[in-house]
Design a protein around this motif. Structure first.
Motif, PDB file in Angstrom:
ATOM      1  N   TYR A 158      12.037   8.258  -7.241  1.00 54.75           N
ATOM      2  CA  TYR A 158      11.162   7.362  -6.495  1.00 54.75           C
ATOM      3  C   TYR A 158      11.623   7.302  -5.054  1.00 54.75           C
ATOM      4  O   TYR A 158      12.776   7.638  -4.743  1.00 54.75           O
ATOM      5  CB  TYR A 158      11.061   5.981  -7.146  1.00 54.75           C
ATOM      6  N   LEU A 159      10.721   6.899  -4.193  1.00 55.45           N
ATOM      7  CA  LEU A 159      11.041   6.814  -2.775  1.00 55.45           C
ATOM      8  C   LEU A 159      11.238   5.358  -2.403  1.00 55.45           C
ATOM      9  O   LEU A 159      10.396   4.513  -2.711  1.00 55.45           O
ATOM     10  CB  LEU A 159       9.891   7.401  -1.944  1.00 55.45           C
ATOM     11  N   CYS A 217       3.330   2.468  -8.161  1.00 59.25           N
ATOM     12  CA  CYS A 217       3.937   3.363  -9.141  1.00 59.25           C
ATOM     13  C   CYS A 217       2.904   3.901 -10.115  1.00 59.25           C
ATOM     14  O   CYS A 217       1.768   3.439 -10.156  1.00 59.25           O
ATOM     15  CB  CYS A 217       5.044   2.644  -9.908  1.00 59.25           C
ATOM     16  N   ILE A 218       3.346   4.868 -10.906  1.00 63.13           N
ATOM     17  CA  ILE A 218       2.501   5.347 -12.000  1.00 63.13           C
ATOM     18  C   ILE A 218       3.083   4.859 -13.315  1.00 63.13           C
ATOM     19  O   ILE A 218       4.258   4.515 -13.403  1.00 63.13           O
ATOM     20  CB  ILE A 218       2.373   6.888 -12.019  1.00 63.13           C
ATOM     21  N   GLY A 219       2.246   4.834 -14.335  1.00 62.07           N
ATOM     22  CA  GLY A 219       2.694   4.500 -15.678  1.00 62.07           C
ATOM     23  C   GLY A 219       2.729   5.764 -16.535  1.00 62.07           C
ATOM     24  O   GLY A 219       2.619   6.872 -16.007  1.00 62.07           O
ATOM     25  N   LEU A 256       7.118  12.132  -9.248  1.00 61.68           N
ATOM     26  CA  LEU A 256       7.289  10.994  -8.350  1.00 61.68           C
ATOM     27  C   LEU A 256       6.805   9.734  -9.065  1.00 61.68           C
ATOM     28  O   LEU A 256       5.611   9.536  -9.252  1.00 61.68           O
ATOM     29  CB  LEU A 256       6.488  11.228  -7.066  1.00 61.68           C
ATOM     30  N   LYS A 257       7.719   8.884  -9.469  1.00 61.17           N
ATOM     31  CA  LYS A 257       7.356   7.706 -10.256  1.00 61.17           C
ATOM     32  C   LYS A 257       6.830   6.571  -9.386  1.00 61.17           C
ATOM     33  O   LYS A 257       5.928   5.831  -9.790  1.00 61.17           O
ATOM     34  CB  LYS A 257       8.592   7.237 -11.033  1.00 61.17           C
ATOM     35  N   ALA A 258       7.405   6.409  -8.205  1.00 61.45           N
ATOM     36  CA  ALA A 258       7.011   5.239  -7.409  1.00 61.45           C
ATOM     37  C   ALA A 258       7.354   5.407  -5.939  1.00 61.45           C
ATOM     38  O   ALA A 258       8.204   6.229  -5.580  1.00 61.45           O
ATOM     39  CB  ALA A 258       7.718   3.988  -7.936  1.00 61.45           C
ATOM     40  N   VAL A 259       6.659   4.621  -5.134  1.00 56.77           N
ATOM     41  CA  VAL A 259       7.046   4.435  -3.738  1.00 56.77           C
ATOM     42  C   VAL A 259       7.281   2.945  -3.577  1.00 56.77           C
ATOM     43  O   VAL A 259       6.399   2.139  -3.889  1.00 56.77           O
ATOM     44  CB  VAL A 259       5.947   4.913  -2.768  1.00 56.77           C
ATOM     45  N   VAL A 260       8.476   2.581  -3.159  1.00 59.65           N
ATOM     46  CA  VAL A 260       8.837   1.173  -3.010  1.00 59.65           C
ATOM     47  C   VAL A 260       9.069   0.927  -1.526  1.00 59.65           C
ATOM     48  O   VAL A 260       9.790   1.687  -0.875  1.00 59.65           O
ATOM     49  CB  VAL A 260      10.115   0.841  -3.812  1.00 59.65           C
TER      50      VAL A 260
END
Ligand code: SF4
Lengths: 502, 79
Positions: free
Chosen positions: A13-14, A53-55, A89-93
């Motif tokens: 993740y970013l 994010c994605i699930g 890529l699971k998420a961008v935080v």
């Protein structure tokens, strides 16, 4: 702006913290649903951070996977969640407090106050958008006979009052939830307090009601609300999820797919089967692996592509274009495939915003669609919500005339745009997307509608007997766009817009 | 003659208690227009008001027929 290229070798993740950017491992959240992922990532970054994010649906490359923001808001359409999944890529935080300064903060405050005072009824206290959210719409579309019902086999649903905003407010609404600083607050925090569909979350909104609800012939509001929660948790677009299940239901009822293949009966109105399909789809389990490809590929695989109600292989949203002709032209030409959010002319044909147009006629619709497409490109580019912004992009005479929007942009940036320049930019956006599509193999030959819309007249309601008269609108639309008669932007148009010609 | 009035969303509050699911049947004299029928309910009609007859866009001065359904709602840009 961030651009992600290629694919990470492991889930990541970013984390964007002010101006620091860090790529971190997401191995510990891979496989987790959206709410849990969001909570974990906030704990390990910053409690105030925002998470997109994605699930599991995105990880499993289900083609209806969404990118979920703040748990319940979806960048839903066109499978963008699967694109993230394909990159591991699971998420961008993100976290940041250093807002860039406004060019003219005082004047910006004045124009904001004036806008909230003088633009639109949506914002006022007793407005439908505030009281019922978009869930007030099923009654409207049902009245006009354009409420997608049983995979568009019908345009009216006999139980619309069981799944509308009034029922939702009386039974499950906890409170309204706004997007950041929005005075309208059309989001719905709801809870089904007990029973088999117990849960808490956001929704359902109109497009979810018209897909997972009426689209599937489902009138059980608790089950429909639960289905919405599940889509949010798995990270799925409710429109494509619902309409893909609806197509599968029609295939089952017509005997084109057997109970053995599906694993259970799948009749219209069977809300438990609908919920079971969502789980299978997100996980690509059994028949869910076919469902996860969306209705076009599903119906094609089982030999009946005519059952898929899609344009550019994307499922229709909640307005049957046979009773809303402009929407038909929009779905056929939208750069995103069938989508209302690329230029929702239903605002005029259905809601009369800013003026009421007859939804059953084709006259003037090409021009209307062009105006709306350009306006939506403009509103999207400025980062505003269309619900309110549409009221100050259009003048009373309905010409696109974004004076207020240009003013706001100028007070924010100091760029000094004229309304003409802003409009030209919108047209450039639209044409640039078109050129991208042509290069990507989705050119003008895809500017069409499925069999049902062109050849199967609506059997019920005020629009009974209508099909979409696309051939009456498409040539004029191409002309208004400055494209050749085949639908390709001309050299002159591209040069006028400052776009590369080849 | 008897006609039906249907109100959607916030306009439902203007219907008398005898209404059900936002709908009521009323008796009106011959020659009553769409506009006449809706005016009876004291709705604060404004720019946002949309009124349709049997689901169709019509002139507000259209005379009503037995069994017609007049529907009114305050429009939002939404969906
Ligand atoms: S920004 Fe738009 S979608 Fe969000 S609460 Fe406001 S009106 Fe609704």
């Amino acid at each position: 702006m961030y651009i992600f290229e290629g694919k990470a070798s492991e889930p990541v993740y970013l984390w964007v913290n002010e101006d620091q950017v860090e790529v971190r491992s997401a191995a510990h959240v891979w496989g987790k649903e959206v709410p849990e992922t969001t909570d974990i990532l906030k704990v390990e970054t910053h409690p105030e951070a925002r998470v997109a994010c994605i699930g599991p649906a995105g990880e499993n490359l289900a083609l209806m996977a969404a990118i979920m923001n703040d748990k319940n808001r979806a960048a839903a359409r066109s499978g963008v969640g699967a694109v993230m999944g394909s990159k591991n890529l699971k998420a961008v935080v993100a976290m940041g407090n250093k807002n860039p300064p406004l060019f003219n903060p005082d004047a910006m405050r004045d124009i904001s106050v004036d806008t909230s005072k003088n633009v639109g009824v949506d914002i006022k206290k007793g407005s439908n958008l505030r009281i019922y959210g978009t869930a007030y719409v099923p009654q409207v579309t049902n009245t006009l006979g354009i409420l997608p019902t049983r995979n568009f086999l019908q345009g009216t649903f006999e139980h619309a009052d069981k799944v509308d905003g009034v029922a939702l407010k009386e039974q499950y609404l906890i409170k309204n939830v706004p997007c950041y600083r929005c005075p309208i607050s059309c989001g719905r925090l709801t809870e089904v307090p007990d029973g088999p569909y117990k849960g808490k979350g956001e929704g359902p909104e109109y497009e979810t009601i018209s897909s997972l609800g009426t689209g599937c012939g489902v009138s059980n509001l608790a089950a429909l609300t639960k289905a919405n929660y599940l889509c949010n948790e798995y990270g799925m677009d409710t429109i494509t999820t619902g309409m893909t299940i609806a197509a599968a239901m029609e295939m089952y009822e017509k005997g084109y797919i057997s109970e053995d293949v599906i694993g259970m009966p799948l009749r219209f109105g069977d809300h438990d089967a609908m919920i079971a399909m969502i789980h299978k789809m997100a996980r690509r389990e059994g028949f869910g692996n076919d469902l996860a490809e969306g209705s076009y590929r599903l119906c094609e695989k089982y030999g009946h592509p005519e059952i898929a109600v899609t344009a550019r292989k994307q499922e229709f949203p909640g307005y049957d274009p046979r009773g809303s002709q402009g929407m038909g032209l929009l779905y056929a030409t939208s750069n995103k495939g069938a989508s209302h959010m690329e230029g929702d002319v239903a605002y005029e044909e259905v809601f009369g915003v800013p003026v009421k147009e007859n939804p059953l006629t084709t006259e003037g619709k090409p021009e209307l669609v062009k105006h709306f497409e350009d306006s939506f490109a403009l509103i999207d580019s400025s980062g505003l919500c269309v619900f309110l912004a549409i009221r100050y992009v259009f003048s009373k005479e309905r010409m696109v005339w974004p004076v207020r929007l240009a003013d706001m942009m100028n007070l924010t940036t100091g760029a000094g745009y004229t309304p003409e320049e802003v409009l030209k930019a919108a047209e450039r956006v639209y044409n640039l997307e078109r050129m991208f599509l042509i290069k990507a193999g989705s050119g003008p030959e895809h500017d069409t509608l499925p069999h049902r819309m062109l050849h199967e007249p609506l059997p019920d309601g005020p629009a009974k007997g209508k099909v979409v008269e696309l051939d009456k609108m498409l040539p004029e639309f191409y002309k208004l766009r400055g494209w050749d008669e085949k639908g390709y932007p001309t050299k002159e148009k591209l040069e006028e817009l400052g776009l590369p010609v080849s | 003659m008897m006609i039906h009035i249907k109100m959607i969303g916030n306009y439902r509050d203007h219907l008398p208690p005898a209404s059900k699911n936002g709908m009521i049947e009323i008796e009106v004299p011959d020659g009553t227009t769409v506009h006449d029928a809706i005016s009876r309910f004291g709705i604060p009609l404004d720019d946002s008001s949309v009124i349709v007859l049997n689901g169709l866009t019509v002139d507000m001065n259209t005379p009503l027929q037995e069994g017609d359904v007049v529907t009114a709602f305050s429009a939002i840009a939404g969906g």
